[in-house]
Design a protein around this motif. Structure first.
Motif, PDB file in Angstrom:
ATOM      1  N   LEU A 373       0.839  -1.198  -0.080  1.00 20.68           N
ATOM      2  CA  LEU A 373       0.104  -0.065  -0.010  1.00 20.68           C
ATOM      3  C   LEU A 373       0.864   1.253   0.263  1.00 20.68           C
ATOM      4  CD1 LEU A 373      -2.577  -1.132   2.583  1.00 20.68           C
ATOM      5  CD2 LEU A 373      -2.842  -1.111  -0.071  1.00 20.68           C
ATOM      6  N   GLU A 374       1.791   1.304   0.937  1.00 22.42           N
ATOM      7  CA  GLU A 374       2.867   2.393   1.041  1.00 22.42           C
ATOM      8  C   GLU A 374       3.590   2.788  -0.346  1.00 22.42           C
ATOM      9  OE1 GLU A 374       5.410   2.416   4.359  1.00 22.42           O
ATOM     10  OE2 GLU A 374       3.587   2.136   5.843  1.00 22.42           O
ATOM     11  N   TRP A 379       4.252   5.490  -5.577  1.00 22.91           N
ATOM     12  CA  TRP A 379       4.212   5.264  -7.005  1.00 22.91           C
ATOM     13  C   TRP A 379       3.127   6.359  -7.626  1.00 22.91           C
ATOM     14  CZ3 TRP A 379       0.435   3.815 -10.433  1.00 22.91           C
ATOM     15  CH2 TRP A 379       1.114   3.311 -11.747  1.00 22.91           C
ATOM     16  N   ARG A 380       1.934   6.236  -7.023  1.00 18.22           N
ATOM     17  CA  ARG A 380       0.745   7.282  -7.464  1.00 18.22           C
ATOM     18  C   ARG A 380       1.002   8.708  -7.601  1.00 18.22           C
ATOM     19  NH1 ARG A 380      -4.700   6.229  -4.920  1.00 18.22           N
ATOM     20  NH2 ARG A 380      -3.614   7.136  -3.051  1.00 18.22           N
ATOM     21  N   LYS A 381       1.717   8.983  -6.581  1.00 20.37           N
ATOM     22  CA  LYS A 381       2.101  10.415  -6.431  1.00 20.37           C
ATOM     23  C   LYS A 381       3.224  10.758  -7.413  1.00 20.37           C
ATOM     24  CE  LYS A 381       1.833  14.212  -4.036  1.00 20.37           C
ATOM     25  NZ  LYS A 381       0.347  14.971  -4.024  1.00 20.37           N
ATOM     26  N   GLU A 382       3.914   9.795  -7.667  1.00 16.81           N
ATOM     27  CA  GLU A 382       5.016  10.232  -8.638  1.00 16.81           C
ATOM     28  C   GLU A 382       4.448  10.116 -10.182  1.00 16.81           C
ATOM     29  OE1 GLU A 382       7.713   6.875  -8.306  1.00 16.81           O
ATOM     30  OE2 GLU A 382       8.572   7.456  -6.383  1.00 16.81           O
ATOM     31  N   GLN A 383       3.443   9.424 -10.454  1.00 18.24           N
ATOM     32  CA  GLN A 383       2.805   9.435 -11.625  1.00 18.24           C
ATOM     33  C   GLN A 383       2.211  10.779 -11.944  1.00 18.24           C
ATOM     34  OE1 GLN A 383       3.445   6.979 -13.831  1.00 18.24           O
ATOM     35  NE2 GLN A 383       4.730   6.487 -11.949  1.00 18.24           N
ATOM     36  N   GLU A 384       1.464  11.160 -10.766  1.00 23.42           N
ATOM     37  CA  GLU A 384       0.822  12.573 -10.929  1.00 23.42           C
ATOM     38  C   GLU A 384       1.510  13.676 -11.196  1.00 23.42           C
ATOM     39  OE1 GLU A 384      -1.165  12.588  -6.986  1.00 23.42           O
ATOM     40  OE2 GLU A 384      -2.883  11.236  -7.807  1.00 23.42           O
ATOM     41  N   GLN A 385       2.863  13.747 -10.212  1.00 20.19           N
ATOM     42  CA  GLN A 385       3.658  14.789 -10.436  1.00 20.19           C
ATOM     43  C   GLN A 385       4.442  14.649 -11.944  1.00 20.19           C
ATOM     44  OE1 GLN A 385       6.372  13.634  -7.283  1.00 20.19           O
ATOM     45  NE2 GLN A 385       5.548  14.974  -5.911  1.00 20.19           N
TER      46      GLN A 385
END
Length: 390
Positions: A373-374, A379-385
Motif C-alpha cells: 500500500l505504501e 508510486w501514484r504520487k510520482e505518476q501525478e507529478q
C-alpha cells in the motif's frame, strides 16, 4: 559483573553493529523528512479541524444519528492522532539524540542499543506519517467499498477471488477497522464469483484505492488431480463510500430493479423470501446486487449507495481521463496485471508497478499488505507529478 555469555556478549554484537551507524546523519535525515512533512501537513488547519470535530462530538444530540456520530468520532480520533504525532515527533527526535550523546559519552552500550531501536521506530513511524500526507485527494478520507470479481481460471479463479476478499478483510481486522460484507455471489464449485465489502475507517479509500486492478495468482492447483501449475486472475474495484453531501443525480427511469431469492454456498437458500435486490443502471451498464441485509428495503438502500459510489468513481475517472488526454499519455500505467502472487515454483508477491516484492505470500494472504500500500501510494504520487510536469 556481567555473565560472559549474557548481556555483555549482546552488547559486543550491538557495538559491532552500532560502530557502522552514522548517528548524526540518521538524526539529520529524520529532522529533514519531518520538516517536509510538517510543511505540507498544515498543522494550524489540522488544529482547527480537531477543534471543530471536538465541538461536534460534544453535541448532546450527537447519537441521534448513529451513522453520522460514528463518522464524526472516527474522523476526530484520526485527526487527533495525526496532530499528536506531528506535535510530539520533533520532541522525540530531540530525546533520542540526547540519549545517543549521553550513551556515547558514558560508553553505555545498552543505552546506545536502546537508542538504535528508537531511531528505527521513529523511521518507521515517520514513513507512515509521510504516507498520510500523500492522501490528499477529494475522496481519500472516505470509507472504501471494494468489489472483488473472479476472472479467468475456473475454480482456481473463484477460489482466488475468495482468498483476496479474505486478505482485505484480515488487513482491516488487524487494524481494528470494522468491515461490512455487503454482497457475496458464490460460485457453483469453489470460492466466489464476486464479493463487495465496505471498510469503515478514515482514509480507507485513499489507502486502498491503489489496490484497484487485476491480481494474478500462480500456484499448484488444488483442483487439478494431476497437480499441475495454474494461473488465475481476479479483479479488484475500489470506490469511495457515497455520503449525503455528494450530488450524484440518478434518474429512476434509468434504473432496472430486479428482486430475487438470496442464496448461499452451493445454492443453499439464505432467506425464504425474495429479499435480494439487483439494480442495473441502464445508461452505464453498472449492475449492483445486494443480498446480505434482512429486508428488500434494506438491500435496495444499500445497493443504491454502492451504485452512487460507483457512479461517483466513474465521474472521477472520466475527469482524470480528460486531464490525461490534455497532458499526454503517461508511459507508466496501472496495466491489466498490477500484482503477481506466486507460491510455485518459488514464493513471491511482486507489484508490477512499484517493483515492491516480498517472499512470504502466506503473510500477505493474511493481510500483511502495508508495504504494498505504501509503495503504491508513493508510486501514484510520482505518476501525478510526472503528468503535471508534462
Amino acid at each position: 559483573m556481567r555473565d560472559a555469555t549474557g548481556p555483555a556478549t549482546d552488547a559486543v554484537s550491538w557495538g559491532i553493529t552500532m560502530a557502522s551507524i552514522d548517528f548524526a546523519s540518521e538524526i539529520s535525515a529524520l529532522r529533514s523528512t519531518f520538516t517536509s512533512i510538517r510543511k505540507v501537513s498544515n498543522v494550524d488547519e489540522l488544529r482547527s479541524e480537531v477543534a471543530e470535530l471536538t465541538e461536534a462530538a460534544a453535541a448532546p444530540d450527537l447519537w441521534d444519528n448513529p451513522d453520522e456520530a460514528q463518522k464524526i468520532t472516527s474522523r476526530l480520533s484520526h485527526k487527533q492522532s495525526t496532530l499528536e504525532r506531528l506535535e510530539k515527533f520533533e520532541e522525540r527526535i530531540d530525546d533520542v539524540e540526547l540519549l545517543i550523546e549521553m550513551s556515547q559519552d558514558e560508553d553505555d552500550a545498552d543505552s546506545l542499543a536502546e537508542a538504535v531501536k528508537e531511531v528505527e521506530k521513529l523511521r518507521e513511524q515517520l514513513s507512515a506519517l509521510e504516507i498520510s500526507t500523500l492522501l490528499s485527494g477529494p475522496y481519500d478520507e472516505r470509507a472504501a467499498v471494494l468489489t472483488i470479481r473472479a476472472g479467468a481460471g475456473g475454480d482456481d479463479a473463484t477460489d482466488w477471488a475468495q482468498m483476496l476478499t479474505r486478505m482485505y478483510i484480515r488487513w482491516a481486522e488487524n487494524k481494528g477497522y470494522s468491515v461490512d460484507e455487503l454482497d457475496t455471489s458464490y460460485a457453483e464449485g469453489a470460492g466466489i464469483k464476486s464479493a463487495t465489502v465496505q471498510i469503515n475507517a478514515p482514509y480507507a479509500y485513499g489507502t486502498l484505492s491503489v489496490e484497484a486492478g487485476t491480481h494474478r495468482l500462480v500456484r499448484i492447483s488444488p483442483f487439478d488431480n494431476q497437480g499441475r501449475r495454474q494461473t488465475s486472475f481476479a479483479a479488484v474495484e475500489v470506490v469511495p463510500l457515497i455520503e449525503t453531501t455528494d450530488h450524484i443525480e440518478i434518474d429512476e427511469n434509468d434504473l432496472r430493479i430486479d428482486v430475487f431469492r438470496s442464496s448461499g454456498p452451493g445454492g443453499q437458500s439464505v432467506n425464504t423470501t425474495d429479499s435480494a435486490v439487483r439494480i442495473t443502471h441502464v445508461p452505464t451498464g453498472i449492475v449492483v446486487s445486494m443480498q446480505n441485509e434482512k429486508s428488500q428495503i434494506q438491500n435496495r438502500a444499500a445497493a443504491m449507495r454502492v451504485l452512487q459510489s460507483r457512479l461517483l468513481e466513474r465521474k472521477r475517472q472520466e475527469e482524470d481521463a480528460e486531464k490525461k488526454s490534455l497532458a499526454g499519455d503517461i508511459k507508466a500505467s496501472w496495466g491489466d496485471q498490477m500484482r503477481s502472487y506466486v507460491t510455485h515454483p518459488y514464493q513471491m508477491v511482486k507489484d508490477l508497478r512499484t517493483e515492491y516484492e516480498v517472499n512470504n505470500p502466506d503473510a500477505v494472504f493474511n493481510g500483511d499488505i502495508d508495504g504494498f500500500l505504501e509503495a503504491g501510494i508513493r508510486w501514484r504520487k510520482e505518476q501525478e507529478q510526472q503528468a503535471a510536469a508534462q
